[in-house]
Structure formats: structure tokens, C-alpha cells
Design an enzyme around this catalytic site. Structure first.
Site, PDB file in Angstrom:
ATOM      1  N   ASP A  38       0.832  -1.228  -0.042  1.00 46.79           N
ATOM      2  CA  ASP A  38      -0.092   0.194  -0.039  1.00 46.79           C
ATOM      3  C   ASP A  38       0.995   1.322   0.010  1.00 46.79           C
ATOM      4  O   ASP A  38       0.183   2.339  -0.020  1.00 46.79           O
ATOM      5  CB  ASP A  38      -0.888  -0.046   1.027  1.00 46.79           C
ATOM      6  CG  ASP A  38      -2.234  -0.821   1.037  1.00 46.79           C
ATOM      7  OD1 ASP A  38      -2.214  -1.446   0.093  1.00 46.79           O
ATOM      8  OD2 ASP A  38      -2.883  -1.075   1.976  1.00 46.79           O
ATOM      9  N   ASP A  76      -9.878  26.180 -40.840  1.00 49.12           N
ATOM     10  CA  ASP A  76      -9.251  25.199 -40.281  1.00 49.12           C
ATOM     11  C   ASP A  76     -10.121  24.412 -39.324  1.00 49.12           C
ATOM     12  O   ASP A  76     -10.540  23.278 -38.881  1.00 49.12           O
ATOM     13  CB  ASP A  76      -7.935  25.374 -39.424  1.00 49.12           C
ATOM     14  CG  ASP A  76      -6.574  25.621 -40.518  1.00 49.12           C
ATOM     15  OD1 ASP A  76      -6.710  24.950 -41.323  1.00 49.12           O
ATOM     16  OD2 ASP A  76      -5.960  26.381 -40.181  1.00 49.12           O
ATOM     17  N   GLY A 118      -4.895  12.310 -37.685  1.00 50.71           N
ATOM     18  CA  GLY A 118      -5.421  11.006 -37.947  1.00 50.71           C
ATOM     19  C   GLY A 118      -5.092  10.629 -39.336  1.00 50.71           C
ATOM     20  O   GLY A 118      -5.203   9.189 -39.573  1.00 50.71           O
ATOM     21  N   MET A 119      -4.820  11.806 -39.994  1.00 46.49           N
ATOM     22  CA  MET A 119      -4.516  11.515 -41.673  1.00 46.49           C
ATOM     23  C   MET A 119      -3.100  10.834 -41.905  1.00 46.49           C
ATOM     24  O   MET A 119      -2.763  10.422 -42.967  1.00 46.49           O
ATOM     25  CB  MET A 119      -4.628  12.749 -42.346  1.00 46.49           C
ATOM     26  CG  MET A 119      -6.474  13.048 -42.684  1.00 46.49           C
ATOM     27  SD  MET A 119      -7.136  12.103 -43.449  1.00 46.49           S
ATOM     28  CE  MET A 119      -6.661  12.419 -45.211  1.00 46.49           C
TER      29      MET A 119
END
Length: 510
Positions: A36, A296, A431-432
Site C-alpha cells: 500500500d 481550419d 489521424g490522416m
């Protein structure tokens, strides 16, 4: 109690230790078994600080179980009192050591007799509350203890400061960009002509807590920690507080207007008006307002996003995406189950569905089902995004080392709006990248990988089908692969070939 390899909010004692180690010259003693006591390692690794973490573990071992804990705990408290000379020692059990049902308050009373430091037991139910609730409660307990102590000693100063001033409550260690937010809030308040009275607990001294009532109002930037303290100070001294998080252009303006209203209620002769400041900051200092109207940002209009995090950041981010950037928030969620009602009220009308859960698998399955263009969440959603090949912007704790930046990265105030605009835009456009690399080459295109969270057993792809799949652009490949595998399962097909792919496509178009 449940076994999990990932928790959004940790156990209660972690919250207590975060508050105690944020104050200057406060030492925490954790009554716990080995295992812990990972807080020291975690804080030393993540927080970019030079100081040692002021936490000592009083280990519960077989000798303690045989003889009882009192001697060991009292000895540890008095030893640390002599070695460190702290102003305050906080004793906390953990959920594991709470099972022993020991009278720790008695240990604290006993140790107080031999210690020059103040000694208190963290008043937290370790089975009922999580890390954030415990942190909120511990901060309020420490403030209450020193206010009551000052009342008894007769040195509590209730005279308001000459100039308008504020306390900032709830900035503490391991928080999401808390240090940067604190700097931005100080700058914001100073530009409004408001002095900083105290910032607690981060870098604050417990001996200065008696000065808290001198401020004109309290600012609570995060709901998770500081709200109980603000409510206590309001009840005890009639101190007003502002709990609107100044995140995003709209809510920052709302927060400033609430501050203006409080200041005008104090002095009827001197009326402050911050509208010109809000206008100037929105139009010229914050880049987010004009960026949201640029071509954009308009390219992002209607794109789908999923937001998940603590109540404060997830609610604010949802409103920023929907209200300020025109992005469709398919789902907004939080792991703060105790604050579910407030969260639902905040995001109402800004998202399609709401998810309240502390189970990361539920979040992962929801993201896989929705297939958003981007995710905004915690470190866990970053992992989920990587597995699904969906970009993720991190907007909330819990986070890893890359979200404890050395550079200035606030999320609150007008500079925070710029950071958020950058984060949002970069999360979507990157993402492209895979697709462009595949078209123009320059890198070995990676093998097609399974983009589902739960691996589909019993399904095999023929080499022809895999070759066909690799021709599909990267940003839709995962979706087509999942749909094809779903079609194959529904029709009891174990081998996926090109014919099955086309049949799956036709069934979707039908």
C-alpha cells in the site's frame, strides 16, 4: 473492494497523502502493509519536484499483528517529530489496515503528548470514498483544525485585506496541470486587480491557514478538491466562493463575471466592471475565439468525439467542443460517480449520451462502438485510442509522465483556451498521417493489426483477404475489419475471404 489493473480514482489514503504532501513542512504517516506504500514512488516519478515526498510508511507486519500497532505507530510519529520538526503530522490508515479496526485516534492522542508538532488522524471512511473525495475531506479537516486552533488561541484575524483578494483552493500534487493552472489563475486575478491571499494546499503553510478568512472570496477551480473547504468557510465566516471552472472562453467569462458580482457586493461606492477586460482577452489575447471561426476549425464541424475524465475537466471539455468548436460530442462521461447529478446537468444538451462509470472496459467498448474521430480522456483512453487507432487528447487525470510537462501548459484562463484549441486541432488532424504515409510511401507500411478491444477468437483471414484489407485507407480500415468480423460471426463463418468481405459490405448497404 474489487480487483482491477486500472483505477481512475485510487483508494482514499492516496487522496489524503496528496493533500498532506502538498503543504510545506507537513509529514504524513501511513499505517499500512507493504504494497500500500507505493505513493512515494508514484509521486517521485511523476511530479517534477526536487523535494523528497514527506510520507513515511508505518508497516503492518506479523510482529505488529501479534503485539498490536500502538507502540510502533506512536514511536514513528515521535521519531518523525524529532527528525523533521514538521508543523503537522497526519496519520492515515489504508483500506487494508482499516480491517484491523484499531483505535488510531487513541494512538494520535498518545503521540500528541510527546510531540511538538500537531498530530491529527485523517477522518476518512476508507471503504466509502475514493481518492478525490478523501482529498477534499482531508483538506477541509486540516483547514478546520487550524481555524479552530486559532480561535482557541485568540489570534484569528477576520479583518478583510485592504485591496480585493482571493484564496485559491484545491491546487495540489499529482493534479492535472495544476501548477500551470495556478500560475494562469494568479495572472488572471492580478490583471483584474485582485491580490492572492493564500493558495492551498500546494506550497502552503498550515500556520497561514488562520489568514484564510481575510480574503474577500474563495476561488475553487476544480470541483473534486476544495469545494468542502469553500462551503465550510462560507458557513463559518460568510465568505463567498466561485466554483465555475474558468476553462474555455465562455466559462472563463462567466467566472470573471461572478467575481465582479462578489466584489461589487462588498463596496457599493466602488463599482468594478470587467466587461472591457473580457472583450479584449477574448478578441485579442485568446487565439481560440478567432480560431473557432477559421477554415481550419470549420473542417472539424460535425466530427464525432468522445469525452471522458473527472467531472470538472470532462464537463468543461464537452461544452468547449460542442459550444465553441461545433464538434459533435457523441458521448460525455466521468468516473466521478459521486458527482453524477452535477455532471449530467452540466453536459445536458451538449452531447448525445452520458456515461457514468469507473470501469475502463465499459469506456473502451463504448469507444469501439461509436468509433469517434477523436477521444479526449485520461491516460487509459490514450491506451484505448492506440489499440483502436483513434487519436486521443489527454484532458484529465489520471495521467502519466508526459502530462507533467516542464513547459507552461495551463488549461484554465485565456492561455488555457489556446492550449485546448491546439490539443483539439492536433488530435483530429494527425489521424490522416497513416493514410498519407501509405499513399506516398517513405516508410514500411505496417501490417494490418486487429483494431478491436476484445480479440476475435476462431476467425482467420486468408492472405487474399488480408491483401485486400491492406489496400483500404488506414482511417477506415479498422471499421471495415470490425464490420466484416461481426458479419462473419453472425453467419457462423470461421474463415474470412474476399467473398465474405464483399458480402459483409452488401449487408451493411442493404
Amino acid at each position: 473492494m474489487k480487483l482491477a489493473y486500472w483505477m481512475y480514482a485510487g483508494p482514499a489514503h492516496i487522496g489524503t497523502l496528496r493533500v498532506a504532501s502538498s503543504f510545506k513542512n507537513v509529514h504524513a504517516i501511513m499505517h499500512a502493509p507493504l504494497g500500500d506504500d507505493y505513493f512515494n514512488v508514484m509521486r517521485s516519478m511523476l511530479e517534477r519536484e526536487r523535494d523528497f515526498t514527506p510520507v513515511t510508511a508505518s508497516i503492518v507486519d506479523r510482529h505488529v499483528l501479534a503485539r498490536g500497532s500502538q507502540n510502533k505507530v506512536v514511536e514513528n510519529i515521535t521519531r518523525k517529530d524529532k527528525e523533521e520538526r514538521p508543523d503537522l503530522i497526519v496519520l492515515t490508515p489504508t483500506c487494508t489496515s482499516s480491517i484491523l479496526q484499531e483505535d488510531l485516534q487513541n494512538f494520535v492522542d498518545r503521540a500528541s503528548m510527546d510531540s511538538e508538532s500537531d498530530v491529527i488522524l485523517a477522518d476518512v471512511n476508507h471503504y466509502r470514498v475514493n481518492e478525490l473525495q478523501a482529498a477534499d475531506r482531508t483538506l477541509e479537516q486540516v483547514v478546520r483544525f487550524y481555524i479552530e486552533k486559532s480561535k482557541k488561541q485568540g489570534d484569528l484575524n477576520l479583518t478583510k485585506t485592504e485591496k480585493p483578494s482571493a484564496n485559491i483552493l484545491g491546487i495540489f500534487t499529482l493534479g492535472f496541470h495544476n501548477q500551470h493552472d495556478c500560475r494562469e489563475l494568479k495572472r488572471l486575478l492580478q490583471e483584474l486587480g485582485i491580490e492572492i491571499n493564500e493558495v492551498i494546499p500546494e506550497g502552503g503553510s498550515v500556520n497561514n491557514l488562520k489568514n484564510l478568512p481575510r480574503a474577500w472570496f474563495n476561488l475553487v477551480p476544480y470541483r473534486e478538491v476544495g469545494l468542502m473547504t469553500a462551503i465550510y468557510l462560507e458557513k463559518e465566516f460568510g465568505m463567498p466562493y466561485v466554483s465555475t471552472t474558468p476553462m474555455g472562453v465562455v466559462d472563463t467569462a462567466t467566472c470573471i463575471r461572478e467575481i465582479e458580482k462578489i466584489l461589487n457586493s462588498f463596496d457599493k461606492d466602488v463599482v468594478v466592471d470587467f466587461e472591457s477586460y473580457i472583450d479584449k482577452q477574448t478578441r485579442f489575447v485568446s487565439q481560440a475565439a478567432w480560431f473557432s471561426r477559421s477554415i481550419d476549425c470549420q473542417n472539424l464541424t460535425g466530427k464525432k468525439a468522445v469525452v471522458f475524465g473527472d467531472a470538472t475537466h470532462a464537463a468543461s471539455m464537452t461544452k468547449i467542443l460542442a459550444r465553441e468548436m461545433g464538434i459533435n460530442v457523441a458521448c460525455a462521461g466521468t468516473y466521478c460517480k459521486h458527482d453524477a447529478d452535477w455532471f449530467k446537468e452540466q453536459v445536458q444538451g451538449y452531447c448525445d449520451e452520458v456515461l457514468i462509470t469507473d470501469d475502463h472496459t465499459e469506456v473502451g467498448d463504448l469507444i469501439a462502438r461509436i468509433e469517434p474521430s477523436a477521444i479526449f480522456g485520461t491516460q487509459m483512453e490514450r491506451h484505448i485510442g492506440k489499440r483502436l487507432n483513434i487519436p486521443c487528447g489527454v484532458i484529465s487525470a489520471p495521467v502519466h509522465i508526459q502530462n507533467f510537462p516542464l513547459g507552461y501548459r495551463p488549461f484554465l484562463g485565456y492561455e488555457g483556451t489556446n492550449q485546448i484549441a491546439d490539443l483539439v486541432y492536433n488530435s483530429f488532424t494527425l489521424g490522416m498521417e497513416d493514410h498519407l504515409l501509405e499513399i506516398f510511401g517513405g516508410h514500411d507500411t505496417k501490417e494490418v493489426i486487429t483494431k478491436s478491444l476484445s480479440t476475435e477468437e476462431g476467425l482467420t483471414w486468408t492472405s487474399d483477404a488480408q491483401a485486400e484489407l491492406s489496400k483500404i485507407p488506414g482511417f477506415v480500415r479498422g471499421k471495415i475489419k470490425r464490420n466484416t468480423e461481426k458479419f462473419a460471426r453472425e453467419n457462423n463463418i470461421s474463415e474470412i475471404n474476399i467473398e465474405v468481405m464483399y458480402a459483409a459490405k452488401e449487408s451493411l448497404n442493404a
